[in-house]
Design a protein around this motif. Structure first.
Motif, PDB file in Angstrom:
ATOM      1  N   LEU A   1       0.825  -1.201   0.000  1.00 44.78           N
ATOM      2  CA  LEU A   1       0.000   0.000   0.000  1.00 44.78           C
ATOM      3  C   LEU A   1       0.863   1.256   0.000  1.00 44.78           C
ATOM      4  O   LEU A   1       0.584   2.205  -0.734  1.00 44.78           O
ATOM      5  CB  LEU A   1      -0.948   0.003   1.192  1.00 44.78           C
ATOM      6  CG  LEU A   1      -1.875   1.210   1.313  1.00 44.78           C
ATOM      7  CD1 LEU A   1      -2.835   1.246   0.131  1.00 44.78           C
ATOM      8  CD2 LEU A   1      -2.624   1.182   2.610  1.00 44.78           C
ATOM      9  N   ASP A   2       1.925   1.264   0.799  1.00 43.41           N
ATOM     10  CA  ASP A   2       2.828   2.412   0.823  1.00 43.41           C
ATOM     11  C   ASP A   2       3.488   2.631  -0.532  1.00 43.41           C
ATOM     12  O   ASP A   2       3.614   3.761  -1.007  1.00 43.41           O
ATOM     13  CB  ASP A   2       3.900   2.230   1.897  1.00 43.41           C
ATOM     14  CG  ASP A   2       3.361   2.440   3.290  1.00 43.41           C
ATOM     15  OD1 ASP A   2       2.299   3.085   3.431  1.00 43.41           O
ATOM     16  OD2 ASP A   2       4.008   1.952   4.240  1.00 43.41           O
ATOM     17  N   ALA A   3       3.907   1.554  -1.156  1.00 43.50           N
ATOM     18  CA  ALA A   3       4.541   1.668  -2.472  1.00 43.50           C
ATOM     19  C   ALA A   3       3.554   2.180  -3.509  1.00 43.50           C
ATOM     20  O   ALA A   3       3.905   3.020  -4.353  1.00 43.50           O
ATOM     21  CB  ALA A   3       5.106   0.318  -2.896  1.00 43.50           C
ATOM     22  N   ALA A   4       2.315   1.705  -3.434  1.00 43.76           N
ATOM     23  CA  ALA A   4       1.302   2.161  -4.391  1.00 43.76           C
ATOM     24  C   ALA A   4       0.978   3.643  -4.184  1.00 43.76           C
ATOM     25  O   ALA A   4       0.840   4.398  -5.149  1.00 43.76           O
ATOM     26  CB  ALA A   4       0.039   1.321  -4.254  1.00 43.76           C
ATOM     27  N   VAL A   5       0.892   4.061  -2.925  1.00 44.46           N
ATOM     28  CA  VAL A   5       0.592   5.469  -2.639  1.00 44.46           C
ATOM     29  C   VAL A   5       1.748   6.356  -3.080  1.00 44.46           C
ATOM     30  O   VAL A   5       1.540   7.406  -3.703  1.00 44.46           O
ATOM     31  CB  VAL A   5       0.263   5.659  -1.142  1.00 44.46           C
ATOM     32  CG1 VAL A   5       0.245   7.130  -0.769  1.00 44.46           C
ATOM     33  CG2 VAL A   5      -1.069   5.029  -0.815  1.00 44.46           C
ATOM     34  N   LEU A   6       2.965   5.956  -2.793  1.00 44.90           N
ATOM     35  CA  LEU A   6       4.119   6.759  -3.201  1.00 44.90           C
ATOM     36  C   LEU A   6       4.262   6.803  -4.726  1.00 44.90           C
ATOM     37  O   LEU A   6       4.596   7.851  -5.290  1.00 44.90           O
ATOM     38  CB  LEU A   6       5.392   6.214  -2.555  1.00 44.90           C
ATOM     39  CG  LEU A   6       5.504   6.436  -1.048  1.00 44.90           C
ATOM     40  CD1 LEU A   6       6.755   5.758  -0.509  1.00 44.90           C
ATOM     41  CD2 LEU A   6       5.486   7.910  -0.714  1.00 44.90           C
ATOM     42  N   GLY A   7       4.003   5.695  -5.392  1.00 40.68           N
ATOM     43  CA  GLY A   7       4.027   5.700  -6.859  1.00 40.68           C
ATOM     44  C   GLY A   7       2.943   6.587  -7.436  1.00 40.68           C
ATOM     45  O   GLY A   7       3.180   7.323  -8.406  1.00 40.68           O
ATOM     46  N   SER A   8       1.774   6.550  -6.836  1.00 37.85           N
ATOM     47  CA  SER A   8       0.677   7.406  -7.295  1.00 37.85           C
ATOM     48  C   SER A   8       0.994   8.875  -7.059  1.00 37.85           C
ATOM     49  O   SER A   8       0.665   9.731  -7.889  1.00 37.85           O
ATOM     50  CB  SER A   8      -0.615   7.046  -6.573  1.00 37.85           C
ATOM     51  OG  SER A   8      -0.968   5.718  -6.823  1.00 37.85           O
ATOM     52  N   MET A   9       1.633   9.172  -5.934  1.00 35.36           N
ATOM     53  CA  MET A   9       2.022  10.560  -5.668  1.00 35.36           C
ATOM     54  C   MET A   9       3.032  11.058  -6.696  1.00 35.36           C
ATOM     55  O   MET A   9       2.970  12.218  -7.124  1.00 35.36           O
ATOM     56  CB  MET A   9       2.596  10.688  -4.253  1.00 35.36           C
ATOM     57  CG  MET A   9       1.550  10.592  -3.172  1.00 35.36           C
ATOM     58  SD  MET A   9       2.234  10.610  -1.507  1.00 35.36           S
ATOM     59  CE  MET A   9       2.804  12.290  -1.390  1.00 35.36           C
ATOM     60  N   ALA A  10       3.927  10.191  -7.128  1.00 32.10           N
ATOM     61  CA  ALA A  10       4.900  10.580  -8.152  1.00 32.10           C
ATOM     62  C   ALA A  10       4.209  10.851  -9.490  1.00 32.10           C
ATOM     63  O   ALA A  10       4.507  11.843 -10.166  1.00 32.10           O
ATOM     64  CB  ALA A  10       5.953   9.487  -8.311  1.00 32.10           C
ATOM     65  N   VAL A  11       3.274   9.997  -9.856  1.00 31.68           N
ATOM     66  CA  VAL A  11       2.550  10.184 -11.120  1.00 31.68           C
ATOM     67  C   VAL A  11       1.702  11.452 -11.083  1.00 31.68           C
ATOM     68  O   VAL A  11       1.664  12.224 -12.053  1.00 31.68           O
ATOM     69  CB  VAL A  11       1.693   8.938 -11.434  1.00 31.68           C
ATOM     70  CG1 VAL A  11       0.770   9.189 -12.605  1.00 31.68           C
ATOM     71  CG2 VAL A  11       2.579   7.739 -11.701  1.00 31.68           C
ATOM     72  N   VAL A  12       1.043  11.706  -9.960  1.00 33.78           N
ATOM     73  CA  VAL A  12       0.235  12.916  -9.827  1.00 33.78           C
ATOM     74  C   VAL A  12       1.133  14.147  -9.828  1.00 33.78           C
ATOM     75  O   VAL A  12       0.775  15.192 -10.381  1.00 33.78           O
ATOM     76  CB  VAL A  12      -0.650  12.852  -8.562  1.00 33.78           C
ATOM     77  CG1 VAL A  12      -1.322  14.170  -8.281  1.00 33.78           C
ATOM     78  CG2 VAL A  12      -1.698  11.767  -8.717  1.00 33.78           C
ATOM     79  N   GLY A  13       2.322  14.036  -9.260  1.00 33.46           N
ATOM     80  CA  GLY A  13       3.280  15.146  -9.311  1.00 33.46           C
ATOM     81  C   GLY A  13       3.705  15.468 -10.729  1.00 33.46           C
ATOM     82  O   GLY A  13       3.833  16.640 -11.096  1.00 33.46           O
ATOM     83  N   ILE A  14       3.918  14.441 -11.538  1.00 36.22           N
ATOM     84  CA  ILE A  14       4.241  14.665 -12.951  1.00 36.22           C
ATOM     85  C   ILE A  14       3.071  15.322 -13.670  1.00 36.22           C
ATOM     86  O   ILE A  14       3.265  16.229 -14.489  1.00 36.22           O
ATOM     87  CB  ILE A  14       4.648  13.334 -13.617  1.00 36.22           C
ATOM     88  CG1 ILE A  14       5.969  12.838 -13.040  1.00 36.22           C
ATOM     89  CG2 ILE A  14       4.755  13.477 -15.130  1.00 36.22           C
ATOM     90  CD1 ILE A  14       6.329  11.426 -13.437  1.00 36.22           C
ATOM     91  N   ALA A  15       1.856  14.899 -13.355  1.00 37.70           N
ATOM     92  CA  ALA A  15       0.670  15.523 -13.955  1.00 37.70           C
ATOM     93  C   ALA A  15       0.554  16.992 -13.545  1.00 37.70           C
ATOM     94  O   ALA A  15       0.162  17.840 -14.350  1.00 37.70           O
ATOM     95  CB  ALA A  15      -0.589  14.757 -13.553  1.00 37.70           C
TER      96      ALA A  15
END
Length: 93
Positions: A6-20
């Motif tokens: 879950l932590d890895a998924a949240v951190l990966g999602s935060m990175a993708v949203v940051g790129i957006a």
């Protein structure tokens, strides 16, 4: 194991949203027309909401969800006001 996934998924999602967010900021600064910039501002507010929600999930605190709700209300109102200004060149009727 479930928590680390879950932590890895949240951190990966935060990175993708940051790129957006960076791409929306680029469109806001370089947009050729005013409607493009308004759309980029609206996209930036939606991605900021997503980033706050993901950050709240990561820290496991509900404070960021309230901040995301406030940004959602302000983002909606600002988009409506800017669109009304572009269409009519007047905000107050």
């Amino acid at each position: 194991m479930g928590t680390s996934v879950l932590d890895a998924a949240v951190l990966g999602s935060m990175a993708v949203v940051g790129i957006a967010m960076l791409m929306a900021l680029w469109r806001l600064l370089r947009g050729p027309t005013v409607p493009d910039r308004i759309l980029a501002l609206d996209t930036l507010s939606v991605t900021a909401i997503a980033q706050l929600v993901l950050f709240g999930i990561h820290l496991q605190t509900p404070v960021y969800f309230e901040a995301a709700l406030i940004i959602a209300m302000l983002g909606f109102v600002s988009t409506v006001v800017l669109c009304k200004y572009v269409l009519r060149r007047d905000i107050v009727e």
